[in-house]
Structures are given as C-alpha cells and as structure tokens.
Design a protein around this motif. Structure first.
Motif, PDB file in Angstrom:
ATOM      1  N   LYS A   4       0.828  -1.200   0.000  1.00  0.00           N
ATOM      2  CA  LYS A   4       0.000   0.000   0.000  1.00  0.00           C
ATOM      3  C   LYS A   4       0.870   1.261   0.000  1.00  0.00           C
ATOM      4  CE  LYS A   4      -3.607   2.398   2.613  1.00  0.00           C
ATOM      5  NZ  LYS A   4      -4.459   2.386   3.835  1.00  0.00           N
ATOM      6  N   ASP A   5       1.910   1.262   0.843  1.00  0.00           N
ATOM      7  CA  ASP A   5       2.809   2.426   0.907  1.00  0.00           C
ATOM      8  C   ASP A   5       3.552   2.613  -0.417  1.00  0.00           C
ATOM      9  OD1 ASP A   5       2.082   2.933   3.516  1.00  0.00           O
ATOM     10  OD2 ASP A   5       3.722   1.738   4.376  1.00  0.00           O
ATOM     11  N   ILE A   6       3.952   1.474  -0.998  1.00  0.00           N
ATOM     12  CA  ILE A   6       4.669   1.547  -2.278  1.00  0.00           C
ATOM     13  C   ILE A   6       3.768   2.128  -3.360  1.00  0.00           C
ATOM     14  CG2 ILE A   6       5.734   0.177  -4.111  1.00  0.00           C
ATOM     15  CD1 ILE A   6       6.705  -1.751  -1.940  1.00  0.00           C
ATOM     16  N   ARG A   7       2.490   1.641  -3.403  1.00  0.00           N
ATOM     17  CA  ARG A   7       1.558   2.153  -4.406  1.00  0.00           C
ATOM     18  C   ARG A   7       1.273   3.647  -4.183  1.00  0.00           C
ATOM     19  NH1 ARG A   7      -1.370  -1.059  -7.746  1.00  0.00           N
ATOM     20  NH2 ARG A   7      -1.017  -3.317  -7.581  1.00  0.00           N
ATOM     21  N   THR A   8       1.251   4.062  -2.910  1.00  0.00           N
ATOM     22  CA  THR A   8       1.008   5.478  -2.606  1.00  0.00           C
ATOM     23  C   THR A   8       2.144   6.347  -3.153  1.00  0.00           C
ATOM     24  OG1 THR A   8      -0.227   4.921  -0.604  1.00  0.00           O
ATOM     25  CG2 THR A   8       0.664   7.155  -0.761  1.00  0.00           C
ATOM     26  N   ILE A   9       3.372   5.884  -2.927  1.00  0.00           N
ATOM     27  CA  ILE A   9       4.533   6.641  -3.423  1.00  0.00           C
ATOM     28  C   ILE A   9       4.543   6.665  -4.946  1.00  0.00           C
ATOM     29  CG2 ILE A   9       7.052   6.667  -3.560  1.00  0.00           C
ATOM     30  CD1 ILE A   9       7.091   5.472  -0.729  1.00  0.00           C
ATOM     31  N   LEU A  10       4.305   5.489  -5.553  1.00  0.00           N
ATOM     32  CA  LEU A  10       4.290   5.431  -7.015  1.00  0.00           C
ATOM     33  C   LEU A  10       3.161   6.280  -7.586  1.00  0.00           C
ATOM     34  CD1 LEU A  10       5.049   1.632  -7.606  1.00  0.00           C
ATOM     35  CD2 LEU A  10       6.571   3.575  -8.001  1.00  0.00           C
ATOM     36  N   GLY A  11       2.031   6.315  -6.873  1.00  0.00           N
ATOM     37  CA  GLY A  11       0.906   7.125  -7.338  1.00  0.00           C
ATOM     38  C   GLY A  11       1.250   8.607  -7.355  1.00  0.00           C
ATOM     39  N   SER A  12       2.063   9.034  -6.392  1.00  0.00           N
ATOM     40  CA  SER A  12       2.461  10.449  -6.367  1.00  0.00           C
ATOM     41  C   SER A  12       3.370  10.794  -7.535  1.00  0.00           C
ATOM     42  CB  SER A  12       3.157  10.779  -5.040  1.00  0.00           C
ATOM     43  OG  SER A  12       4.367  10.053  -4.923  1.00  0.00           O
ATOM     44  N   PHE A  13       3.911   9.738  -8.182  1.00  0.00           N
ATOM     45  CA  PHE A  13       4.741   9.953  -9.362  1.00  0.00           C
ATOM     46  C   PHE A  13       4.017   9.488 -10.633  1.00  0.00           C
ATOM     47  CE2 PHE A  13       7.829  10.238  -6.021  1.00  0.00           C
ATOM     48  CZ  PHE A  13       8.744  11.183  -6.463  1.00  0.00           C
ATOM     49  N   LEU A  14       2.670   9.507 -10.558  1.00  0.00           N
ATOM     50  CA  LEU A  14       1.792   9.221 -11.699  1.00  0.00           C
ATOM     51  C   LEU A  14       1.847   7.772 -12.180  1.00  0.00           C
ATOM     52  CD1 LEU A  14       2.168  12.461 -13.889  1.00  0.00           C
ATOM     53  CD2 LEU A  14       0.553  11.976 -12.037  1.00  0.00           C
ATOM     54  N   PHE A  15       2.192   6.846 -11.296  1.00  0.00           N
ATOM     55  CA  PHE A  15       2.099   5.425 -11.636  1.00  0.00           C
ATOM     56  C   PHE A  15       0.832   4.886 -10.981  1.00  0.00           C
ATOM     57  CE2 PHE A  15       6.742   6.047 -11.912  1.00  0.00           C
ATOM     58  CZ  PHE A  15       6.970   5.541 -13.186  1.00  0.00           C
ATOM     59  N   SER A  16      -0.091   4.399 -11.790  1.00  0.00           N
ATOM     60  CA  SER A  16      -1.355   3.889 -11.254  1.00  0.00           C
ATOM     61  C   SER A  16      -1.791   2.645 -12.025  1.00  0.00           C
ATOM     62  CB  SER A  16      -2.446   4.964 -11.348  1.00  0.00           C
ATOM     63  OG  SER A  16      -2.653   5.341 -12.698  1.00  0.00           O
ATOM     64  N   GLY A  17      -2.672   1.872 -11.425  1.00  0.00           N
ATOM     65  CA  GLY A  17      -3.212   0.685 -12.095  1.00  0.00           C
ATOM     66  C   GLY A  17      -2.129  -0.307 -12.468  1.00  0.00           C
ATOM     67  N   ASP A  18      -2.174  -0.760 -13.731  1.00  0.00           N
ATOM     68  CA  ASP A  18      -1.213  -1.758 -14.217  1.00  0.00           C
ATOM     69  C   ASP A  18       0.210  -1.214 -14.331  1.00  0.00           C
ATOM     70  OD1 ASP A  18      -3.273  -3.556 -14.383  1.00  0.00           O
ATOM     71  OD2 ASP A  18      -3.662  -3.196 -16.526  1.00  0.00           O
ATOM     72  N   ASP A  19       0.359   0.145 -14.304  1.00  0.00           N
ATOM     73  CA  ASP A  19       1.715   0.725 -14.390  1.00  0.00           C
ATOM     74  C   ASP A  19       2.599   0.225 -13.251  1.00  0.00           C
ATOM     75  OD1 ASP A  19       0.984   2.155 -16.605  1.00  0.00           O
ATOM     76  OD2 ASP A  19       0.513   3.991 -15.489  1.00  0.00           O
ATOM     77  N   VAL A  20       1.979  -0.064 -12.121  1.00  0.00           N
ATOM     78  CA  VAL A  20       2.743  -0.462 -10.938  1.00  0.00           C
ATOM     79  C   VAL A  20       3.449  -1.799 -11.156  1.00  0.00           C
ATOM     80  CG1 VAL A  20       2.559  -1.048  -8.487  1.00  0.00           C
ATOM     81  CG2 VAL A  20       1.216   0.837  -9.423  1.00  0.00           C
ATOM     82  N   THR A  21       2.859  -2.663 -11.975  1.00  0.00           N
ATOM     83  CA  THR A  21       3.413  -4.011 -12.164  1.00  0.00           C
ATOM     84  C   THR A  21       4.307  -4.120 -13.402  1.00  0.00           C
ATOM     85  OG1 THR A  21       1.436  -4.675 -13.411  1.00  0.00           O
ATOM     86  CG2 THR A  21       1.427  -5.045 -11.012  1.00  0.00           C
ATOM     87  N   LYS A  22       4.494  -3.026 -14.124  1.00  0.00           N
ATOM     88  CA  LYS A  22       5.342  -3.073 -15.314  1.00  0.00           C
ATOM     89  C   LYS A  22       6.802  -3.311 -14.933  1.00  0.00           C
ATOM     90  CE  LYS A  22       2.753   0.011 -18.425  1.00  0.00           C
ATOM     91  NZ  LYS A  22       2.811   1.314 -19.149  1.00  0.00           N
ATOM     92  N   THR A  23       7.540  -3.957 -15.838  1.00  0.00           N
ATOM     93  CA  THR A  23       8.986  -4.091 -15.636  1.00  0.00           C
ATOM     94  C   THR A  23       9.664  -2.783 -16.050  1.00  0.00           C
ATOM     95  OG1 THR A  23       9.335  -4.955 -17.865  1.00  0.00           O
ATOM     96  CG2 THR A  23       8.894  -6.557 -16.101  1.00  0.00           C
TER      97      THR A  23
END
Length: 225
Positions: A4-23
């Motif tokens: 959850k914390d990782i997704r929150t940080i990534l979300g602040s850098f415009l990574f959302s949805g499937d972007d989080v699991t990309k290589t």
C-alpha cells in the motif's frame, strides 16, 4: 514497506493501475525518469546533488519533480538552466567564477536583479573615480600652467638683464679695440698689454654671459612649446 505504501509513493509519481506491475525495461523514457525520482525520494538522504534535473523530462515529470523537491526536507545542491525550475525550488543562488564564489540569498529573479544593482553600483564607483581623477588632473594641469607662466616671466626678465649686461660689455670691448688701433697706444707696449688683458677679460665674461643667455632661451622655448 508494504504494498500500500509503495503504491502510494508510485501514485504520487503518476504510476497507477497496471503501471505499478510493469517491468523497468518496458517503461518509457519519461516513466523511467519518474521512477528514478521516486527511488531517490525513498532513500531519505539529507543531501541531494542534481545536475540539470529537468533535462529530458516531460511536463508532467517536471511538475512531479518540482513538487517532490519542494517537499524535500533536506538540502538541495543543483545546477540548472531551467529558470522556471530554479525560481520554484531554490532559496539561494551561488555564482561561481575563476576567483570567487558569490552567494545571493533568493531565487533566480532576485539574483538577476541584485547582480544588476551591483553592476550599476560598480559602474557608478568607476564613473565617480574617473570624475575625481579628471578634477585632480585639471587642478594639476592648472597648477603646472601657473608655475610655467611664473617661470616664463622669470626667464624673460633674466634674459633681458643678460642682454643689457652683454650690450655694456660689448661696448667696452669696442672701446678697447678702438684704443688698440691708435698709433700712440700701439707703440706703448705696457699700455697695449694692459688693454689686451682687459679685452680678454671682457671677452671671457661676454662668452659666459652668452652661454647663460643661450641656456635660458632654450628653457624658455621648451616652456612656450
């Protein structure tokens, strides 16, 4: 750190949805830059050194970087030609030269304004210095001119006095020469010797006065020229 914390940080850098699991290899250039910024922020270092951090970033990535750096609690040291970025982020500008590092407490606009003020102040000092030198030079020239005029008057009086003395001596020389031409004097050996001695003395004195007269005239010509 949980997901959850990782997704929150990534979300602040415009990574959302499937972007989080990309290589990483599948990310675009802008996405890789945003990911690098996210990793940088997660390290929680107290000093960041950045070299042209906005180069090759798209507008979204630049905005994310700016917001992240504004919230960054540590010290930032960066080099940038992006004036907008500098004005948003910096609180101090350091100007480096071959001789000194000069510090300006403010953003880039303040730096430009202050630098212009300092340049105008420096030019004002130069102008004042040149003006003062011109006044001193004028005063010095005026003083020299007055001294030259005074010396010129002295020389003219001395030359005039010498000419009077030379004329008197020349008159005495003429009288003696006339005497020596008289038959009764010419036949008197003792008288001739006496007059010749007087004549030699007058001629020697005349020559000395003439040399002095020439020196004074040369000095006078130099002053006039």
């Amino acid at each position: 750190m949980n997901e959850k914390d990782i997704r929150t940080i990534l979300g602040s850098f415009l990574f959302s949805g499937d972007d989080v699991t990309k290589t990483v290899n599948s990310l675009s250039g802008g996405e890789k830059a945003r990911l690098a910024l996210a990793k940088l922020m997660m390290q929680k270092a107290n000093l960041l050194i950045l070299d042209e951090p906005t180069n090759h970033l798209d507008l979204d990535s630049k905005e994310i970087l700016e917001n992240a750096l504004i919230d960054y609690p540590g010290t930032l040291l960066f080099v940038s030609h992006d004036r907008y970025f500098i004005n948003r982020i910096d609180t101090k500008v350091v100007e480096l030269s071959s001789e000194v590092a000069f510090e300006y407490l403010g953003d880039y606009d303040y730096y430009i304004e202050k630098k212009q003020e300092l340049e105008e102040l420096a030019q004002m000092k130069v102008n004042e210095s040149q003006k003062a030198e011109a006044i001193v030079g004028k005063q010095t020239t005026s003083k020299i001119d007055k001294e030259a005029k005074k010396r010129e008057r002295q020389l003219r009086r001395s030359i005039e006095q010498l000419e009077i003395e030379m004329a008197k001596i020349n008159e005495e020389i003429s009288k003696i020469e006339d005497e020596l031409c008289k038959p009764d004097i010419f036949q008197n050996h003792e008288k001739v010797l006496e007059l010749q001695t007087q004549l030699d003395n007058f001629k020697s004195e005349y020559e000395n006065l003439e040399l002095h007269w020439l020196d004074l005239n040369e000095e006078l010509e130099n002053i006039i020229l």
